[in-house]
Enzyme design. Structure first.
Site, PDB file in Angstrom:
ATOM      1  N   GLY A  77       0.794  -1.213   0.000  1.00 10.49           N
ATOM      2  CA  GLY A  77       0.000   0.000   0.000  1.00 10.49           C
ATOM      3  C   GLY A  77       0.834   1.273   0.000  1.00 10.49           C
ATOM      4  O   GLY A  77       0.505   2.246  -0.685  1.00 10.49           O
ATOM      5  N   THR A  78       1.918   1.273   0.757  1.00  9.37           N
ATOM      6  CA  THR A  78       2.723   2.494   0.872  1.00  9.37           C
ATOM      7  C   THR A  78       3.312   2.875  -0.482  1.00  9.37           C
ATOM      8  O   THR A  78       3.242   4.046  -0.897  1.00  9.37           O
ATOM      9  CB  THR A  78       3.847   2.278   1.913  1.00  9.37           C
ATOM     10  N   GLN A 185      -7.777  -0.460   3.260  1.00 14.96           N
ATOM     11  CA  GLN A 185      -8.631  -0.977   4.343  1.00 14.96           C
ATOM     12  C   GLN A 185      -9.995  -1.425   3.825  1.00 14.96           C
ATOM     13  O   GLN A 185     -10.645  -2.267   4.450  1.00 14.96           O
ATOM     14  CB  GLN A 185      -8.831   0.085   5.433  1.00 14.96           C
ATOM     15  N   CYS A 344       3.307   3.451  14.351  1.00 13.15           N
ATOM     16  CA  CYS A 344       4.371   3.917  13.471  1.00 13.15           C
ATOM     17  C   CYS A 344       5.519   2.927  13.528  1.00 13.15           C
ATOM     18  O   CYS A 344       5.467   1.952  14.271  1.00 13.15           O
ATOM     19  CB  CYS A 344       4.816   5.319  13.844  1.00 13.15           C
TER      20      CYS A 344
HETATM   21  N1  PLP Z   1      -3.091   2.838   3.486  1.00 14.44           N
HETATM   22  C1  PLP Z   1      -3.856   2.461   4.519  1.00 14.44           C
HETATM   23  C2  PLP Z   1      -5.232   3.017   4.641  1.00 14.44           C
HETATM   24  C3  PLP Z   1      -3.370   1.556   5.467  1.00 14.44           C
HETATM   25  O1  PLP Z   1      -4.148   1.204   6.493  1.00 14.44           O
HETATM   26  C4  PLP Z   1      -2.044   1.056   5.312  1.00 14.44           C
HETATM   27  C5  PLP Z   1      -1.466   0.144   6.322  1.00 14.44           C
HETATM   28  O2  PLP Z   1      -1.709   0.273   7.495  1.00 14.44           O
HETATM   29  C6  PLP Z   1      -1.300   1.472   4.200  1.00 14.44           C
HETATM   30  C7  PLP Z   1      -1.847   2.366   3.317  1.00 14.44           C
HETATM   31  C8  PLP Z   1       0.095   0.956   3.970  1.00 14.44           C
HETATM   32  O3  PLP Z   1       0.045  -0.335   3.406  1.00 14.44           O
HETATM   33  P1  PLP Z   1       1.310  -1.301   3.483  1.00 14.44           P
HETATM   34  O4  PLP Z   1       1.408  -1.795   4.891  1.00 14.44           O
HETATM   35  O5  PLP Z   1       0.973  -2.419   2.514  1.00 14.44           O
HETATM   36  O6  PLP Z   1       2.493  -0.535   3.045  1.00 14.44           O
END
Ligand code: PLP
Length: 400
Positions: A77-78, A185, A344
């Site tokens: 996600g990041t 999410q 974090c």
């Molecule tokens: N976006 C949202 C809404 C999230 O809840 C998270 C993770 O907690 C992320 C992005 C980041 O995803 P990832 O852990 O796959 O990098």
């Protein structure tokens, strides 16, 4: 001291991550063993890997309601969020906009790129009037508008169609302003075809829905131009270099298959568990309150009226007169694992920009508790939480 989980525990932190689904583990195992090829090659091992990735891409695209060519595999996600906001290397010119309650994976790149933050109401839904005003003010300078499909702390689901409508009616004729949604999410619970139909760019992460960590996708639709963020071997049709995480991608597809196949049953079951948890907590801790109500109406109960506006897995409460860190510490000693805001990298609980943006009094926000259920949550988890949490609240209060 061992850090292995004890015999009896309740994981109420599924919004952070979930256990790997057995279907994903089974699908991945051969690709962690003898089928270890790199899909960038040409020989049999490589072609086996190509076929596995292609097959996974097609199945994921089917569940998302897009073409296989729209799916760019990422490390999660990041990365997907950062790529969507920046537009690649060098970053897309212009000013990115995002809502005030976005995950830091969106919020931070927006701020680094000199972007602007859209106000939200007391549920965390985008203030459409403010969005329209920013679009009118900035005109062609807006590079992307990012509004999450559902919030990772409160579970509030956004009306993306309404956001897109405002963007389309306030953008200049040319060029089309890309709309991004972070559906990380939402993916375990909601039919993502709705978000994918509304937005141009959609972020998804496998580990939130029973897939492995370190893999996800950015869906890129409607010919939105996207330069790569990572340069190198030109994988993912020049959009994301780096050797493909074949086992991870295969596990992601298997986890999404299982999520979609079981969604209706899982959603019903988990919503009922969440409702029991919320009602039990509110009954045992009379001054605790739900942080956001399920819907805009005056109903103060978690119930069916809010089923479309709140993710089924999240129960967010604020408990006056306690600090969540002490509560979480005591709960953990009894085998109940939960979170306050989002965690974090240091593992510490950060104070929540989400609660601040929706106007929760900082004193009350100090006692915030996010309890999140997932695909494998059980009645026993809720039983343990209801046994441990009210007693822990009493103890924290008794410390003065
Ligand atoms: N976006 C949202 C809404 C999230 O809840 C998270 C993770 O907690 C992320 C992005 C980041 O995803 P990832 O852990 O796959 O990098």
């Amino acid at each position: 001291m061992t850090l292995e989980p004890p015999e009896r525990f309740a994981d109420l932190d599924h919004a952070a991550t979930t256990r790997l689904r057995p279907e994903a583990l089974e699908a991945m195992t051969p690709f962690l063993g003898r089928r270890y090829g790199n899909p960038s090659g040409t020989h049999l091992l490589a072609r086996d890997a190509v076929r596995a990735v292609d097959d996974a891409r097609e199945r994921i695209a089917g569940h998302l309601g897009c073409g296989p060519g729209d799916v760019v595999f990422t490390s999660g996600g990041t990365e997907s969020d950062n790529h969507a906001i920046s537009g690649g290397m060098p970053p897309r010119p212009g000013v990115p906009l995002c809502s005030a309650v976005e995950h830091h994976a969106v919020l931070d790149p927006v701020l680094v790129l000199g972007g602007r933050v859209i106000d939200v109401d007391d549920r965390g839904s985008v203030d459409l009037g403010h969005l329209a005003a920013l679009l009118d003010e900035l005109g062609t300078e807006v590079s992307v508008v990012s509004v999450m499909a559902a919030n990772n702390e409160t579970g509030v689901v956004n009306d993306l169609d309404a956001v897109v409508e405002v963007v389309r009616s306030h953008e200049p004729d040319v060029p089309r302003t890309p709309v991004h949604t972070d559906a990380v999410q939402a993916a375990p619970w909601l039919d993502l075809r709705v978000a994918v139909a509304a937005a141009d760019l959609v972020s998804v992460s496998a580990h939130k829905l029973g897939g492995p960590k370190g893999v996800g996708a950015l869906v890129v639709r409607h010919g939105v131009p996207l330069r790569p963020l990572l340069l190198g071997g030109g994988q993912e049709r020049e959009r994301r270099s780096g050797t493909s995480n074949v086992a991870g991608i295969v596990g992601f597809a298997a986890a999404l298959d299982a999520t979609v196949e079981q969604r209706e049953v899982t959603t019903e079951r988990i919503r009922a568990l969440r409702d029991r948890l919320a009602k039990g907590l509110l009954a045992a801790i009379p001054d605790a309150a739900l942080t956001v109500l399920p819907s805009d109406d005056t109903d103060t109960d978690i119930d069916r009226s809010g089923e479309l506006s709140l993710l089924p897995g999240i129960c967010h409460v604020c408990i006056p007169g306690i600090d969540s860190e002490s509560l979480l510490f005591l709960a953990e000693t009894e085998g109940v694992y939960a979170a306050a805001a989002s965690s974090c990298a240091s593992g510490a609980q950060e104070s929540s920009h989400v609660l601040a943006a929706i106007g929760v009094d900082p004193v009350l926000a100090a006692g915030a508790l996010r309890l999140s259920l997932g695909w494998d949550s059980t009645d026993a988890d809720v039983d343990l939480a209801l046994e441990v949490l009210p007693a822990a609240v009493e103890r924290v209060r008794s410390f003065g």
